[in-house]
Design a protein around this motif. Structure first.
Motif, PDB file in Angstrom:
ATOM      1  N   LEU A 129       7.430  -6.571  -5.527  1.00 56.68           N
ATOM      2  CA  LEU A 129       8.129  -5.988  -4.380  1.00 56.68           C
ATOM      3  C   LEU A 129       7.220  -5.820  -3.164  1.00 56.68           C
ATOM      4  N   TYR A 130       5.917  -5.857  -3.380  1.00 55.59           N
ATOM      5  CA  TYR A 130       4.953  -5.626  -2.296  1.00 55.59           C
ATOM      6  C   TYR A 130       4.584  -6.924  -1.583  1.00 55.59           C
ATOM      7  N   TYR A 131       4.470  -8.001  -2.352  1.00 50.40           N
ATOM      8  CA  TYR A 131       4.067  -9.295  -1.783  1.00 50.40           C
ATOM      9  C   TYR A 131       5.265 -10.253  -1.718  1.00 50.40           C
ATOM     10  N   ASP A 132       5.206 -11.165  -0.773  1.00 50.87           N
ATOM     11  CA  ASP A 132       6.268 -12.173  -0.653  1.00 50.87           C
ATOM     12  C   ASP A 132       6.227 -13.162  -1.809  1.00 50.87           C
ATOM     13  N   ASN A 133       5.027 -13.493  -2.247  1.00 55.60           N
ATOM     14  CA  ASN A 133       4.878 -14.480  -3.308  1.00 55.60           C
ATOM     15  C   ASN A 133       4.108 -13.859  -4.474  1.00 55.60           C
ATOM     16  N   TYR A 134       4.823 -13.521  -5.539  1.00 58.76           N
ATOM     17  CA  TYR A 134       4.187 -12.928  -6.718  1.00 58.76           C
ATOM     18  C   TYR A 134       3.377 -13.984  -7.474  1.00 58.76           C
ATOM     19  N   SER A 135       2.232 -13.550  -7.998  1.00 61.12           N
ATOM     20  CA  SER A 135       1.467 -14.430  -8.877  1.00 61.12           C
ATOM     21  C   SER A 135       0.746 -13.586  -9.916  1.00 61.12           C
ATOM     22  N   GLU A 136       0.447 -14.192 -11.048  1.00 62.81           N
ATOM     23  CA  GLU A 136      -0.303 -13.517 -12.102  1.00 62.81           C
ATOM     24  C   GLU A 136      -1.695 -13.127 -11.605  1.00 62.81           C
ATOM     25  N   LEU A 137      -2.282 -13.935 -10.738  1.00 60.93           N
ATOM     26  CA  LEU A 137      -3.603 -13.633 -10.190  1.00 60.93           C
ATOM     27  C   LEU A 137      -3.571 -12.349  -9.369  1.00 60.93           C
ATOM     28  N   LEU A 138      -2.542 -12.189  -8.564  1.00 64.33           N
ATOM     29  CA  LEU A 138      -2.399 -10.950  -7.783  1.00 64.33           C
ATOM     30  C   LEU A 138      -2.340  -9.737  -8.699  1.00 64.33           C
ATOM     31  N   LEU A 139      -1.536  -9.822  -9.749  1.00 64.14           N
ATOM     32  CA  LEU A 139      -1.410  -8.720 -10.694  1.00 64.14           C
ATOM     33  C   LEU A 139      -2.760  -8.381 -11.299  1.00 64.14           C
ATOM     34  N   ARG A 140      -3.502  -9.399 -11.728  1.00 66.12           N
ATOM     35  CA  ARG A 140      -4.802  -9.157 -12.370  1.00 66.12           C
ATOM     36  C   ARG A 140      -5.790  -8.522 -11.397  1.00 66.12           C
ATOM     37  N   ARG A 141      -5.743  -8.913 -10.147  1.00 66.70           N
ATOM     38  CA  ARG A 141      -6.630  -8.317  -9.146  1.00 66.70           C
ATOM     39  C   ARG A 141      -6.305  -6.838  -8.949  1.00 66.70           C
ATOM     40  N   VAL A 142      -5.021  -6.529  -8.875  1.00 62.30           N
ATOM     41  CA  VAL A 142      -4.612  -5.123  -8.726  1.00 62.30           C
ATOM     42  C   VAL A 142      -5.127  -4.298  -9.892  1.00 62.30           C
ATOM     43  N   LEU A 143      -4.959  -4.808 -11.094  1.00 60.62           N
ATOM     44  CA  LEU A 143      -5.350  -4.060 -12.280  1.00 60.62           C
ATOM     45  C   LEU A 143      -6.861  -3.882 -12.377  1.00 60.62           C
ATOM     46  N   GLN A 144      -7.620  -4.951 -12.208  1.00 60.57           N
ATOM     47  CA  GLN A 144      -9.060  -4.846 -12.451  1.00 60.57           C
ATOM     48  C   GLN A 144      -9.783  -4.072 -11.345  1.00 60.57           C
ATOM     49  N   ASN A 145      -9.165  -3.932 -10.180  1.00 58.64           N
ATOM     50  CA  ASN A 145      -9.775  -3.157  -9.099  1.00 58.64           C
ATOM     51  C   ASN A 145      -9.339  -1.690  -9.112  1.00 58.64           C
ATOM     52  N   SER A 146      -8.547  -1.299 -10.091  1.00 58.59           N
ATOM     53  CA  SER A 146      -8.034   0.067 -10.155  1.00 58.59           C
ATOM     54  C   SER A 146      -9.043   1.018 -10.804  1.00 58.59           C
ATOM     55  N   LYS A 147      -8.863   2.309 -10.526  1.00 57.55           N
ATOM     56  CA  LYS A 147      -9.725   3.346 -11.083  1.00 57.55           C
ATOM     57  C   LYS A 147      -8.856   4.446 -11.670  1.00 57.55           C
ATOM     58  N   VAL A 148      -9.323   5.008 -12.800  1.00 61.33           N
ATOM     59  CA  VAL A 148      -8.450   5.871 -13.597  1.00 61.33           C
ATOM     60  C   VAL A 148      -9.149   7.156 -14.020  1.00 61.33           C
ATOM     61  N   LEU A 149      -8.447   8.261 -13.867  1.00 58.22           N
ATOM     62  CA  LEU A 149      -8.776   9.476 -14.599  1.00 58.22           C
ATOM     63  C   LEU A 149      -7.833   9.528 -15.792  1.00 58.22           C
ATOM     64  N   SER A 150      -8.387   9.368 -16.988  1.00 54.95           N
ATOM     65  CA  SER A 150      -7.596   9.535 -18.209  1.00 54.95           C
ATOM     66  C   SER A 150      -7.446  11.030 -18.425  1.00 54.95           C
ATOM     67  N   ALA A 151      -6.276  11.530 -18.087  1.00 58.76           N
ATOM     68  CA  ALA A 151      -6.050  12.973 -18.004  1.00 58.76           C
ATOM     69  C   ALA A 151      -5.732  13.528 -19.389  1.00 58.76           C
ATOM     70  N   ASP A 152      -6.769  14.003 -20.054  1.00 59.75           N
ATOM     71  CA  ASP A 152      -6.577  14.596 -21.377  1.00 59.75           C
ATOM     72  C   ASP A 152      -7.552  15.750 -21.543  1.00 59.75           C
ATOM     73  N   VAL A 153      -7.249  16.615 -22.478  1.00 58.93           N
ATOM     74  CA  VAL A 153      -7.984  17.860 -22.632  1.00 58.93           C
ATOM     75  C   VAL A 153      -9.232  17.678 -23.496  1.00 58.93           C
ATOM     76  N   ASN A 154     -10.124  18.667 -23.434  1.00 57.74           N
ATOM     77  CA  ASN A 154     -11.288  18.721 -24.295  1.00 57.74           C
ATOM     78  C   ASN A 154     -11.256  20.039 -25.056  1.00 57.74           C
ATOM     79  N   ALA A 155     -12.136  20.201 -26.023  1.00 63.77           N
ATOM     80  CA  ALA A 155     -12.158  21.396 -26.862  1.00 63.77           C
ATOM     81  C   ALA A 155     -12.963  22.502 -26.198  1.00 63.77           C
TER      82      ALA A 155
END
Length: 463
Positions: free
Chosen positions: A317-343
């Protein structure tokens, strides 16, 4: 807000709070406590979250023909998991900022054929879900939550045991006068899974020709009151949960006791964070997943393709021409806080906690460089660069944080959804508040930690 650190030692957040900030902490936790009390299953949590999202202007992805900066979108997976996003200023190819948590908690599920009679009592058989200490679930008030799907596809929602005038349910235990043999067993064997049977009725039907009189009476009652037959249990998701409200704990009310802090405390704070964001630098994403307590397997767990599929929808929905390469770039450039608790460190069980590397109630959100067990088995590990980035963000925003492992090296450990997100070649680190009595029916967190978890997720998603 100033914070002096010596090595990795974190200061108690309460010590430097002014009265205004304390009131913010208590007000935020009042909202959290009410939400936790009302939503004790993943279906309930997801449904209530969607209501909040829609009120804040988020739309289902099916309502969009294209996505642009500022758009607010959400996606639902089988009523038990969801994803929400605010499209950021930067191109999607530069990556997403993701806070990923889970909304399932340890509980007792009804077996597919649960209803039986024994000793002139009607009972439900259960199958425990997640890592529970089985003895903790006996002789306490319990509630029944869930949905029954009829043969015609119609749904009947149940929530019994929460109102003051509702009946509650319970699991019995042998009296100490006759419990000599039980007391000689190991704690893990005193109550077995097959003994987690819930008492649900005792009045028999007045019919001499009926063999199972109490069971028959209960089936008659269920059909009359709820239009539920015995066969309907086959197509039902019904859970037994504690019939407790989330309550302030301690004379000073600095702690919050409730069922399901793991991991709904992270889910609620992440949800509130994304609700408050309007113009993030990168596209801000919150994941509220299911099935983490049993390995994240299944169609609503993190090991399914739900997350990847929804990111693909966003790319399309963001790009005019979807491609698997675009998807992979979005994913591998992402950053994550895995939001889970500790003891949280517990002085009564100090022998299992690692000196200098434990989390404490009241010292802020916990950053865990890795989880896993013993030799870091079954976990991802954040690199020094990403650890430095998160540390800098939190310090710059005045977020109280601490660093910790989950207990001593050889005592055990645990996992989160971090490893599954890391498989996309993302930077991931675990981050959430400390919990005392984790996986029990009544867990405890610090209100200060809850609030600073929200602040931490907010600055991460926004910057």
């Amino acid at each position: 807000m100033s914070k002096e650190r010596k090595g990795y030692e974190a200061k108690n957040a309460w010590l430097e709070m002014g009265e205004d900030e304390r009131e913010e902490v208590f007000a935020f936790n009042r909202g959290y406590a009410d939400f936790l009390t009302e939503n004790k299953t993943e279906r309930e949590f997801a449904g209530a979250s969607i209501e909040k999202l829609r009120k804040a202007g988020f739309k289902n992805i099916d309502e969009y023909k294209e996505l642009k900066t500022g758009d607010k979108v959400y996606m639902v997976n089988r009523s038990r998991a969801l994803m929400a996003a605010v499209i950021g200023q930067k191109d999607l190819q530069e990556g997403l900022k993701i806070v990923g948590s889970h909304i399932d908690s340890p509980r007792l599920d009804l077996k597919p054929n649960p209803l039986y009679e024994d000793g002139e009592l009607a009972m439900f058989k259960t199958h425990y879900y997640g890592g529970v200490k089985k003895y903790q679930w006996v002789t306490m008030p319990l509630a029944l939550h869930g949905v029954v799907v009829k043969e015609d596809g119609s749904e009947i929602e149940l929530k019994i045991g929460e109102k003051e005038d509702d009946p509650i349910f319970f699991i019995s235990d042998v009296l100490p006068h006759l419990g000599k043999k039980q007391m000689e067993k190991k704690m893990s064997e005193g109550i077995t899974g097959e003994k987690l049977n819930v008492v649900i009725g005792s009045i028999p039907v007045n019919d001499e020709d009926t063999k199972e009189k109490v069971k028959t009476a209960l089936l008659d009652y269920l059909e009359k009151e709820y239009d539920i037959t015995g066969e309907d249990f086959v197509s039902a998701d019904l859970q037994i949960v504690p019939a407790f409200k989330t309550r302030d704990a301690g004379f000073d009310r600095g702690l919050l006791a409730g069922y399901g802090h793991d991991d709904r405390v992270c889910s609620y704070t992440a949800l509130e964070a994304v609700l408050d964001i309007n113009d993030p630098k990168y596209t801000a994403v919150v994941l509220l997943m299911d099935r983490e307590e049993v390995g994240s397997m299944g169609s609503t767990g993190m090991q399914s393709h739900f997350f990847e599929d929804q990111v693909a929808e966003m790319v399309n929905l963001y790009y005019d021409n979807y491609s698997e390469l675009l998807l992979r770039r979005v994913l591998q450039n992402s950053k994550v806080l895995s939001a889970d608790v500790n003891a949280a460190y517990d002085p009564d069980f100090a022998e299992v906690y690692a000196e200098h590397n434990s989390a404490y109630l009241g010292k802020g959100v916990v950053i865990s460089k890795y989880t896993g067990s013993r030799g870091k088995s079954g976990a991802s590990e954040a690199g020094a660069e990403f650890m430095g980035e998160v540390r800098s963000l939190f310090n710059g925003a005045g977020v109280y944080w601490q660093i910790a492992e989950l207990g001593k090296v050889d005592e055990g450990g645990g996992g989160t959804i971090a490893q599954f997100l890391a498989n996309y070649n993302m930077d991931v680190v675990d981050c959430g508040p400390a919990v005392m009595s984790m996986h029990s029916p009544y867990e405890v967190v610090s209100k200060a930690d809850v609030y600073h978890t929200y602040l931490g997720y907010s600055v991460f998603l926004e910057k």
